[in-house]
Design an enzyme around this catalytic site. Structure first.
Site, short mmCIF file in Angstrom:
data_model
loop_
_atom_site.label_atom_id
_atom_site.label_comp_id
_atom_site.label_asym_id
_atom_site.label_seq_id
_atom_site.Cartn_x
_atom_site.Cartn_y
_atom_site.Cartn_z
N ARG A 37 0.81 -1.22 0.00
CA ARG A 37 0.00 0.00 0.00
C ARG A 37 0.84 1.27 0.00
NH1 ARG A 37 -4.50 -0.84 4.46
NH2 ARG A 37 -2.64 -1.00 5.74
N GLU A 39 3.85 -7.43 13.66
CA GLU A 39 2.92 -7.66 14.76
C GLU A 39 2.14 -8.97 14.67
OE1 GLU A 39 1.22 -4.34 12.09
OE2 GLU A 39 3.15 -4.98 12.80
#
Length: 172
Positions: free
Chosen positions: A59, A96
Site C-alpha cells: 500500500r 505484529e
C-alpha cells in the site's frame, strides 16, 4: 478528528483474529481526500530535501508513486521476497502478526540518493526498520519517513531512530 482519519475504515479480525486492519481503500476511492494526502506527503518530501522516493510493498506504493509523479522524482520499490528481478538485498524481520522478508534491487539506490520513505501505516516499526536497513546496505542517505497513519498505541516510535512524519495519529 480530521477528515482523513475519519475516512479510514477499521476492519476487525483481519488479516487474523485480534488484529484491527486500517483500511485506506476509503481514502483512495475519494479523489479529494486522496489528493489531499498526496499533497501533504509531497510537501513533507520537499521539506526533507529528498531526491528519491522509496515506497514499501504494497500500500505504500500507492502514495509513493503519486508523490514521486507529482514531484518528478525517482521512485524505488521495496517488495516482498521474490517479486523483484535482478540482484537484490534481502532482509527478514518480524511484524505484529508474524514474520516476513523484504527486498530492494541492488542497483536502484546508491550514495547519491537522499531518500524519503513513504508508507501507509506505521505500527510496531518492524517493516520500517527492515526497509531502512535495506536502504542503508545501498549506501543511500535516509532523510526521513512519511506515513499516512501512525498507530501511537503500539509504541513503534520508541523503537525508531529516524525522522518520522505522520500525517495522522491514532491513540487509544
Amino acid at each position: 478528528m480530521s477528515t482523513t482519519l475519519q475516512s479510514i475504515r477499521i476492519i476487525k479480525d483481519f488479516p487474523k483474529k485480534g488484529i484491527a486492519f486500517y483500511d485506506i481503500s476509503t481514502i483512495l476511492s475519494n479523489p479529494k481526500e486522496f489528493s489531499n494526502v498526496v499533497n501533504k506527503m509531497a510537501s513533507e518530501v520537499r521539506k526533507l530535501k529528498a531526491n528519491t522516493i522509496v515506497g514499501i510493498d504494497s500500500r505504500g506504493f500507492i502514495f509513493a508513486s503519486a508523490v514521486a509523479y507529482k514531484l518528478k522524482m525517482k521512485l524505488v520499490m521495496i517488495r516482498k521476497k521474490g517479486k523483484l528481478p535482478g540482484k537484490t538485498h534481502l532482509i527478514s524481520y518480524n511484524l505484529e502478526y508474524g514474520s516476513n522478508n523484504l527486498e530492494i534491487q541492488k542497483d536502484m539506490v546508491g550514495k547519491i540518493d537522499k531518500v524519503a520513505i513513504i508508507d501507509d501505516i506505521f505500527a510496531t516499526s518492524g517493516t520500517m526498520k527492515a526497509s531502512i536497513n535495506l536502504i542503508k546496505r545501498s549506501k543511500a542517505k535516509i532523510k526521513g519517513v512519511i506515513v499516512l497513519l501512525e498507530l501511537d498505541f503500539l509504541k513503534g516510535r520508541s523503537k525508531f531512530k529516524e525522522k518520522l512524519i505522520s500525517l495522522e495519529n491514532v491513540s487509544i
